[in-house]
Write a protein that holds these residues in place. Structure first.
Motif, PDB file in Angstrom:
ATOM      1  N   UNK A 179       0.537  -1.475   0.352  1.00 13.61           N
ATOM      2  CA  UNK A 179      -0.393   0.218   0.041  1.00 13.61           C
ATOM      3  C   UNK A 179       0.971   0.989  -0.325  1.00 13.61           C
ATOM      4  N   UNK A 180       1.966   1.594   0.437  1.00  9.44           N
ATOM      5  CA  UNK A 180       2.899   2.008   0.661  1.00  9.44           C
ATOM      6  C   UNK A 180       3.996   2.290  -0.551  1.00  9.44           C
ATOM      7  N   UNK A 181       3.856   1.695  -1.971  1.00  8.28           N
ATOM      8  CA  UNK A 181       4.794   1.722  -3.001  1.00  8.28           C
ATOM      9  C   UNK A 181       6.053   0.124  -2.549  1.00  8.28           C
ATOM     10  N   UNK A 182       6.490  -0.211  -1.161  1.00  7.88           N
ATOM     11  CA  UNK A 182       7.398  -0.434  -0.574  1.00  7.88           C
ATOM     12  C   UNK A 182       7.791  -1.447  -1.633  1.00  7.88           C
ATOM     13  N   UNK A 183       7.430  -2.430  -2.933  1.00 10.05           N
ATOM     14  CA  UNK A 183       7.225  -3.725  -4.090  1.00 10.05           C
ATOM     15  C   UNK A 183       8.201  -4.228  -3.440  1.00 10.05           C
ATOM     16  N   UNK A 184       9.291  -4.398  -2.952  1.00  8.30           N
ATOM     17  CA  UNK A 184      10.742  -5.127  -3.317  1.00  8.30           C
ATOM     18  C   UNK A 184      10.295  -5.610  -1.863  1.00  8.30           C
ATOM     19  N   UNK A 185      10.251  -4.927  -0.355  1.00  7.82           N
ATOM     20  CA  UNK A 185       9.906  -5.538   0.950  1.00  7.82           C
ATOM     21  C   UNK A 185       8.540  -6.020   0.925  1.00  7.82           C
ATOM     22  N   UNK A 186       7.821  -5.101   0.237  1.00  6.96           N
ATOM     23  CA  UNK A 186       6.186  -6.321   0.224  1.00  6.96           C
ATOM     24  C   UNK A 186       6.701  -7.943  -0.177  1.00  6.96           C
ATOM     25  N   UNK A 187       7.066  -8.127  -1.591  1.00  4.26           N
ATOM     26  CA  UNK A 187       7.622  -9.530  -2.750  1.00  4.26           C
ATOM     27  C   UNK A 187       8.234 -10.092  -1.037  1.00  4.26           C
ATOM     28  N   UNK A 188       9.099  -9.642  -0.622  1.00  7.00           N
ATOM     29  CA  UNK A 188       9.890 -10.409   0.499  1.00  7.00           C
ATOM     30  C   UNK A 188       9.008 -10.713   1.479  1.00  7.00           C
ATOM     31  N   UNK A 189       8.106 -10.085   1.889  1.00  2.00           N
ATOM     32  CA  UNK A 189       7.442 -10.783   3.393  1.00  2.00           C
ATOM     33  C   UNK A 189       6.271 -11.015   2.755  1.00  2.00           C
ATOM     34  N   UNK A 190       5.653 -11.707   1.181  1.00  2.00           N
ATOM     35  CA  UNK A 190       4.996 -12.257   1.072  1.00  2.00           C
ATOM     36  C   UNK A 190       5.211 -13.772   0.846  1.00  2.00           C
ATOM     37  N   UNK A 191       6.509 -13.526   0.177  1.00  2.00           N
ATOM     38  CA  UNK A 191       7.032 -14.977  -0.508  1.00  2.00           C
ATOM     39  C   UNK A 191       6.698 -15.671   1.060  1.00  2.00           C
ATOM     40  N   UNK A 192       7.850 -15.155   2.232  1.00  2.00           N
ATOM     41  CA  UNK A 192       7.521 -15.464   3.007  1.00  2.00           C
ATOM     42  C   UNK A 192       6.438 -16.283   3.694  1.00  2.00           C
ATOM     43  N   UNK A 193       5.942 -15.468   3.524  1.00  2.00           N
ATOM     44  CA  UNK A 193       4.484 -15.666   4.317  1.00  2.00           C
ATOM     45  C   UNK A 193       3.950 -17.159   3.744  1.00  2.00           C
ATOM     46  N   UNK A 194       4.084 -17.282   2.392  1.00  2.00           N
ATOM     47  CA  UNK A 194       3.427 -18.051   0.937  1.00  2.00           C
ATOM     48  C   UNK A 194       4.158 -19.292   1.374  1.00  2.00           C
ATOM     49  N   UNK A 195       5.376 -19.264   1.937  1.00  2.00           N
ATOM     50  CA  UNK A 195       6.416 -20.624   2.244  1.00  2.00           C
ATOM     51  C   UNK A 195       6.412 -21.601   3.174  1.00  2.00           C
ATOM     52  N   UNK A 196       5.577 -20.679   3.989  1.00  2.00           N
ATOM     53  CA  UNK A 196       4.889 -21.633   5.120  1.00  2.00           C
ATOM     54  C   UNK A 196       3.846 -22.637   5.440  1.00  2.00           C
ATOM     55  N   UNK A 197       3.268 -22.255   3.752  1.00  2.00           N
ATOM     56  CA  UNK A 197       2.490 -23.505   3.662  1.00  2.00           C
ATOM     57  C   UNK A 197       3.417 -24.829   3.572  1.00  2.00           C
ATOM     58  N   UNK A 198       1.778 -25.716   3.507  1.00  2.00           N
ATOM     59  CA  UNK A 198       2.917 -26.898   3.387  1.00  2.00           C
ATOM     60  C   UNK A 198       2.084 -27.732   2.003  1.00  2.00           C
ATOM     61  N   UNK A 199       0.797 -27.127   2.402  1.00  4.68           N
ATOM     62  CA  UNK A 199      -0.146 -28.074   1.280  1.00  4.68           C
ATOM     63  C   UNK A 199      -1.766 -27.218   1.470  1.00  4.68           C
ATOM     64  N   UNK A 200      -2.424 -27.782   1.949  1.00  6.23           N
ATOM     65  CA  UNK A 200      -4.505 -27.564   1.871  1.00  6.23           C
ATOM     66  C   UNK A 200      -5.080 -27.255   2.997  1.00  6.23           C
ATOM     67  N   UNK A 201      -4.587 -26.278   3.615  1.00  4.82           N
ATOM     68  CA  UNK A 201      -5.167 -26.653   5.386  1.00  4.82           C
ATOM     69  C   UNK A 201      -5.773 -26.814   6.167  1.00  4.82           C
ATOM     70  N   UNK A 202      -4.929 -28.005   7.118  1.00  8.17           N
ATOM     71  CA  UNK A 202      -6.123 -29.049   8.051  1.00  8.17           C
ATOM     72  C   UNK A 202      -5.992 -30.390   6.489  1.00  8.17           C
TER      73      UNK A 202
END
Length: 275
Positions: A123-146
């Protein structure tokens, strides 16, 4: 420190719970509790999840048996842990039961924190940092939830909510990369997503943009026509002005023209550097 995982099969300390609790109903109780660490889940909610509207007369007693199994499991895990974990992880709290959140790592909590931070950066235009944070978030997924749970009336909507959150985080991740000019890098991921969600307009818009910005106008227009064909045949609807405007902008784009004005303001940033 004990680690809880719900972004995939249920895990405790990276071990799948299905290998410890083979019966499905105790796992469902655990899933309900793990989705609300630090909050009491009512006995009534647990009974509803396990038996819906037809609980047996012995429901309360049977639930107590399942809770006893879970407590025994936590004590066994604590006794095997290298660190000094608290064996009293599962406690009774009015109106039901509670998993203590202290000294616990929870993949869902970590994921939600990273997504909030990534969204703020986007939202603040820091796209590089946004990509890094969101990539880390998505890497926590191991498959379908539960994925090892048979969801009842309460778990099912929570699972759907988790899936929707994952999709929204994926969209923000892609948006950050498109803003950074990584159009070619996003094409394969977007192709998979449009195959999975063929009628999802926002994903289709990003797919068309990634193709167009990579010099693949014909493929971008093919994506639009495939989307329109599905929309008409499956729902009897025509594409929205938003995506039709994008198609027209691709057909007759002029950096000095006002053709993009027909799109929503939110799409203007997406179309920056279209050519």
């Amino acid at each position: 420190m004990m680690k809880f995982g719900v972004l995939g099969a249920l895990t405790i300390n990276d071990v799948e719970v299905a290998g410890i609790l083979t019966a499905p109903k105790p796992r469902s109780v655990l899933a309900m509790l793990m989705l609300e660490p630090g909050r009491a889940v009512s006995t009534a909610s647990l009974i509803q999840e396990l038996w819906d509207e037809r609980p047996p007369r012995s429901a309360a007693t049977t639930l107590q048996t399942y809770v006893l199994q879970l407590r025994r499991m936590f004590r066994d895990i604590s006794s095997r842990a290298d660190s000094h974990s608290n064996p009293d992880t599962l406690v009774t709290r009015v109106p039901g039961y509670l998993l203590k959140a202290e000294e616990v790592e929870h993949d869902l909590s970590a994921y939600e924190t990273l997504v909030r931070q990534g969204q703020k950066c986007l939202e603040t235009g820091d796209n590089e940092q946004a990509d890094q944070l969101l990539s880390r978030a998505l890497q926590l997924w191991r498959g379908a939830p539960l994925s090892d749970i048979r969801p009842g009336p309460l778990l099912y909507p929570q699972i759907c909510g988790l899936e929707e959150s994952r999709l929204a985080a994926t969209e923000m991740h892609i948006e950050a990369n498109l803003r950074l000019g990584r159009h070619r890098e996003m094409q394969s991921e977007l192709t998979v997503l449009v195959g999975t969600y063929p009628l999802h307009e926002s994903i289709r818009v990003k797919h068309m943009l990634a193709l167009f910005r990579s010099g693949r106008l014909s493929a971008a227009l093919d994506s639009f026509h495939e989307y329109r064909g599905r929309l008409v045949s499956e729902l009897g609807l025509e594409p929205s002005p938003r995506i039709r405007g994008l198609q027209q902008a691709m057909l007759c784009f002029d950096p000095m023209a006002d053709s993009l004005a027909i799109l929503d303001r939110a799409d203007t940033d997406v179309l920056t550097n279209l050519s």
